[in-house]
Design an enzyme around this catalytic site. Structure first.
Site, PDB file in Angstrom:
ATOM      1  N   LEU A 176      49.224  52.519  -1.093  1.00  0.00           N
ATOM      2  CA  LEU A 176      47.742  52.821  -1.024  1.00  0.00           C
ATOM      3  C   LEU A 176      47.512  54.090  -1.722  1.00  0.00           C
ATOM      4  O   LEU A 176      48.221  55.275  -1.430  1.00  0.00           O
ATOM      5  CB  LEU A 176      47.380  52.842   0.440  1.00  0.00           C
ATOM      6  N   THR A 177      46.712  54.126  -2.631  1.00  0.00           N
ATOM      7  CA  THR A 177      46.039  52.831  -3.235  1.00  0.00           C
ATOM      8  C   THR A 177      46.709  52.583  -4.473  1.00  0.00           C
ATOM      9  O   THR A 177      47.313  53.284  -5.226  1.00  0.00           O
ATOM     10  CB  THR A 177      44.659  53.341  -3.367  1.00  0.00           C
ATOM     11  N   VAL A 201      45.614  54.679  -7.676  1.00  0.00           N
ATOM     12  CA  VAL A 201      46.110  56.044  -7.534  1.00  0.00           C
ATOM     13  C   VAL A 201      47.479  56.395  -7.203  1.00  0.00           C
ATOM     14  O   VAL A 201      48.295  57.034  -7.829  1.00  0.00           O
ATOM     15  CB  VAL A 201      45.147  57.124  -6.663  1.00  0.00           C
ATOM     16  N   CYS A 202      47.882  56.070  -5.966  1.00  0.00           N
ATOM     17  CA  CYS A 202      49.215  56.267  -5.530  1.00  0.00           C
ATOM     18  C   CYS A 202      50.277  55.420  -6.186  1.00  0.00           C
ATOM     19  O   CYS A 202      51.754  55.814  -5.972  1.00  0.00           O
ATOM     20  CB  CYS A 202      49.123  55.990  -3.853  1.00  0.00           C
ATOM     21  N   ILE A 203      49.944  54.224  -6.565  1.00  0.00           N
ATOM     22  CA  ILE A 203      51.257  53.418  -7.066  1.00  0.00           C
ATOM     23  C   ILE A 203      51.227  53.426  -8.531  1.00  0.00           C
ATOM     24  O   ILE A 203      52.223  53.344  -9.061  1.00  0.00           O
ATOM     25  CB  ILE A 203      50.944  51.944  -6.554  1.00  0.00           C
TER      26      ILE A 203
END
Length: 198
Positions: A112-113, A116-118
């Site tokens: 998540l998210t 952005v994070c992946i």
């Protein structure tokens, strides 16, 4: 198919599944998202796959990991890599070193998210020579367009995009095998049973 991900060849990386961050995932129901994340974590634990958690700024808005993840994988939870705020987890040396220590070159990522994070660690890992599959419904984004653009960007960079059911079937290889039966049970309990009974 060649180059299938298996429980013997892949590592499971669950990134920023935190109680605050989940509030930003608005294009997927939180109940469905949690079921998928539980299924991924349980699959890793029950089949002996390396499982890594990482978090970002637990003492801020993002908060701690989902309670269920500590119950499912207490050892991985205790060893989670806490990032001070680095967006691309792959560039945070303790996380990258932990991934390298698994000895696996095939990486399953969810988090998540998605927007952005992946997107950043997935692309960075591919650039470093890893094969990466991102489980799209093991995360979410604030809007559908944000999710679609992040998936398009990852795909264009060579990241494989999959879903929880699809990934679990790939890892199972054969439903009649011991591994297949284990994964099938998890899939039924976490994902299929609520659909059938709902």
């Amino acid at each position: 198919m060649k180059n299938l991900f298996t429980t013997d060849s892949a590592a499971m990386l669950l990134i920023d599944h935190q109680v605050g961050t989940v509030k930003l995932a608005r294009n997927i129901s939180h109940a469905h998202l949690l079921a998928n994340v539980r299924a991924l974590a349980r699959t890793a634990v029950k089949t002996g796959m390396p499982l890594l958690f990482t978090t970002s700024q637990e003492d801020h808005f993002q908060g701690p990991l989902f309670d269920d993840l500590e119950k499912i994988a207490p050892e991985a939870h205790a060893q989670r890599i806490k990032r001070p705020g680095v967006v691309d987890a792959w560039t945070f040396e303790p996380f990258k070193s932990a991934v390298e220590a698994t000895g696996r070159k095939k990486l399953i990522m969810a988090g998540l998210t998605n927007d952005v994070c992946i997107v950043y660690p997935a692309i960075s890992a591919v650039e470093d020579g890893y094969e990466v599959q991102v489980v799209a419904d093991g995360g979410g984004s604030p809007t559908q367009i944000a999710d679609e653009i992040s998936i398009e960007r990852m795909r264009n960079a060579g990241v494989g995009i999959t879903t929880t059911n699809q990934l679990m079937a790939e890892l199972a290889t054969d439903w009649a095998s011991t591994t297949g039966q284990t994964i099938q049970s998890i899939m039924y309990e976490e994902i299929l049973k609520p659909l059938v009974e709902g």
